[in-house]
Write a protein that holds these residues in place. Sequence first.
Motif, mmCIF file in Angstrom:
data_model
loop_
_atom_site.group_PDB
_atom_site.id
_atom_site.type_symbol
_atom_site.label_atom_id
_atom_site.label_comp_id
_atom_site.label_asym_id
_atom_site.label_seq_id
_atom_site.Cartn_x
_atom_site.Cartn_y
_atom_site.Cartn_z
ATOM 1 N N ALA A 146 15.176 71.681 42.089
ATOM 2 C CA ALA A 146 15.642 70.964 40.900
ATOM 3 C C ALA A 146 17.151 71.096 40.677
ATOM 4 O O ALA A 146 17.800 70.089 40.355
ATOM 5 N N PRO A 147 17.755 72.288 40.836
ATOM 6 C CA PRO A 147 19.209 72.375 40.622
ATOM 7 C C PRO A 147 20.014 71.443 41.537
ATOM 8 O O PRO A 147 20.999 70.855 41.104
ATOM 9 N N ARG A 148 19.590 71.303 42.780
ATOM 10 C CA ARG A 148 20.289 70.392 43.691
ATOM 11 C C ARG A 148 20.184 68.946 43.175
ATOM 12 O O ARG A 148 21.166 68.209 43.157
ATOM 13 N N PHE A 149 19.002 68.540 42.756
ATOM 14 C CA PHE A 149 18.817 67.178 42.271
ATOM 15 C C PHE A 149 19.530 66.950 40.941
ATOM 16 O O PHE A 149 19.925 65.836 40.631
ATOM 17 N N GLN A 150 19.749 68.007 40.168
ATOM 18 C CA GLN A 150 20.532 67.881 38.932
ATOM 19 C C GLN A 150 22.012 67.677 39.231
ATOM 20 O O GLN A 150 22.729 67.108 38.410
ATOM 21 N N ARG A 151 22.465 68.131 40.394
ATOM 22 C CA ARG A 151 23.855 67.888 40.805
ATOM 23 C C ARG A 151 24.022 66.493 41.397
ATOM 24 O O ARG A 151 25.143 66.014 41.534
ATOM 25 N N ALA A 172 21.874 61.846 37.365
ATOM 26 C CA ALA A 172 22.099 61.956 35.930
ATOM 27 C C ALA A 172 20.800 62.459 35.287
ATOM 28 O O ALA A 172 19.722 62.299 35.872
ATOM 29 N N PRO A 173 20.878 63.069 34.097
ATOM 30 C CA PRO A 173 19.650 63.563 33.452
ATOM 31 C C PRO A 173 18.573 62.491 33.310
ATOM 32 O O PRO A 173 17.383 62.789 33.399
ATOM 33 N N ASP A 174 18.969 61.241 33.108
ATOM 34 C CA ASP A 174 18.018 60.141 32.995
ATOM 35 C C ASP A 174 17.946 59.321 34.290
ATOM 36 O O ASP A 174 17.393 58.221 34.307
ATOM 37 N N GLY A 175 18.487 59.874 35.377
ATOM 38 C CA GLY A 175 18.518 59.162 36.652
ATOM 39 C C GLY A 175 17.112 58.860 37.152
ATOM 40 O O GLY A 175 16.156 59.568 36.838
ATOM 41 N N ARG A 176 17.026 57.782 37.916
ATOM 42 C CA ARG A 176 15.709 57.402 38.430
ATOM 43 C C ARG A 176 15.827 56.777 39.810
ATOM 44 O O ARG A 176 16.894 56.305 40.200
ATOM 45 N N ALA A 235 7.415 51.474 42.376
ATOM 46 C CA ALA A 235 7.137 52.670 41.576
ATOM 47 C C ALA A 235 8.460 53.326 41.183
ATOM 48 O O ALA A 235 9.393 53.383 41.982
ATOM 49 N N GLU A 236 8.514 53.815 39.948
ATOM 50 C CA GLU A 236 9.724 54.459 39.440
ATOM 51 C C GLU A 236 9.447 55.901 39.065
ATOM 52 O O GLU A 236 8.378 56.220 38.550
ATOM 53 N N ILE A 237 10.421 56.744 39.334
ATOM 54 C CA ILE A 237 10.362 58.146 38.947
ATOM 55 C C ILE A 237 11.684 58.463 38.276
ATOM 56 O O ILE A 237 12.747 58.108 38.792
ATOM 57 N N ALA A 238 11.622 59.132 37.125
ATOM 58 C CA ALA A 238 12.841 59.420 36.362
ATOM 59 C C ALA A 238 13.007 60.918 36.150
ATOM 60 O O ALA A 238 12.026 61.644 36.012
ATOM 61 N N GLY A 239 14.263 61.332 36.126
ATOM 62 C CA GLY A 239 14.622 62.726 35.874
ATOM 63 C C GLY A 239 14.734 63.506 37.170
ATOM 64 O O GLY A 239 13.859 63.395 38.034
ATOM 65 N N PRO A 240 15.806 64.277 37.315
ATOM 66 C CA PRO A 240 16.031 65.010 38.569
ATOM 67 C C PRO A 240 14.876 65.903 38.998
ATOM 68 O O PRO A 240 14.495 65.917 40.175
ATOM 69 N N ALA A 241 14.283 66.652 38.069
ATOM 70 C CA ALA A 241 13.188 67.565 38.439
ATOM 71 C C ALA A 241 11.963 66.786 38.914
ATOM 72 O O ALA A 241 11.331 67.159 39.908
ATOM 73 N N ASP A 242 11.625 65.699 38.224
ATOM 74 C CA ASP A 242 10.463 64.895 38.621
ATOM 75 C C ASP A 242 10.704 64.185 39.949
ATOM 76 O O ASP A 242 9.793 64.051 40.765
ATOM 77 N N ILE A 243 11.936 63.730 40.181
ATOM 78 C CA ILE A 243 12.269 63.099 41.459
ATOM 79 C C ILE A 243 12.124 64.116 42.583
ATOM 80 O O ILE A 243 11.495 63.835 43.612
ATOM 81 N N GLY A 303 31.308 65.434 37.573
ATOM 82 C CA GLY A 303 31.245 64.714 38.837
ATOM 83 C C GLY A 303 30.388 63.468 38.714
ATOM 84 O O GLY A 303 29.827 63.185 37.666
ATOM 85 N N TRP A 304 30.311 62.724 39.796
ATOM 86 C CA TRP A 304 29.518 61.500 39.833
ATOM 87 C C TRP A 304 28.044 61.847 39.982
ATOM 88 O O TRP A 304 27.680 62.736 40.742
ATOM 89 N N ARG A 305 27.203 61.142 39.218
ATOM 90 C CA ARG A 305 25.756 61.343 39.263
ATOM 91 C C ARG A 305 25.081 59.984 39.416
ATOM 92 O O ARG A 305 25.536 58.980 38.860
ATOM 93 N N ILE A 306 23.995 59.985 40.160
ATOM 94 C CA ILE A 306 23.230 58.754 40.366
ATOM 95 C C ILE A 306 22.417 58.451 39.117
ATOM 96 O O ILE A 306 21.652 59.290 38.636
ATOM 97 N N ALA A 307 22.576 57.232 38.608
ATOM 98 C CA ALA A 307 21.778 56.764 37.474
ATOM 99 C C ALA A 307 20.503 56.076 37.969
ATOM 100 O O ALA A 307 19.445 56.199 37.347
ATOM 101 N N GLU A 308 20.621 55.369 39.102
ATOM 102 C CA GLU A 308 19.451 54.680 39.664
ATOM 103 C C GLU A 308 19.694 54.376 41.130
ATOM 104 O O GLU A 308 20.801 54.002 41.517
#
Length: 159
Positions: free
Chosen positions: A36-41, A44-48, A55-63, A135-140
């Motif tokens: 999860a910490p890697r995916f949080q880097r 974005a917190p609401d990234g998907r 199919a959609e998955i949202a949030g770094p931990a769930d992804i 830093g830059w974070r993926i939103a989608e």
Amino acid sequence: MQETDQHELDALLATSRIIRTFNSYYRAVDERQFDAPRFQRIFAPDGRIVRPNGAEIAGPADIAESHARSFARFEASQHLLTGHDVDLDGATATVRANLVAIHLWKDRPVTVRMEDRAFTAGGVVTADLRESGKGWRIAEVRTRILWRTGYFGDLAQTR
């Protein structure tokens, strides 16, 4: 240095950072780094993510958790990205890249031909990113598959 030169350098630096974030997602997938910490880097917190089947998955931990489950069926995967095209607009950006993804099934015997052990898919990946202050974070991220070849296993029903 002139103001236009500085603006150009800032844009080049931002573009490089955007591509690095984008590529780090696929590196994490291929190296099975689903913490999860890697995916949080990366996200974005609401990234998907939007999978090829919609199919959609949202949030770094769930992804990260979803990918860990999904990629457990593969012995290996390799995502090859080329032709990164970045459209930068202040603190937001869009990336488009060509993708060839190779997936080697875990449960297929080594003695069978490669096309009976793996599948390859080609397509286009697009991603929206935001500058977060950290830093830059993926939103989608969206993947559009244009072709597939090989053995599809349990994917055969979703093609």
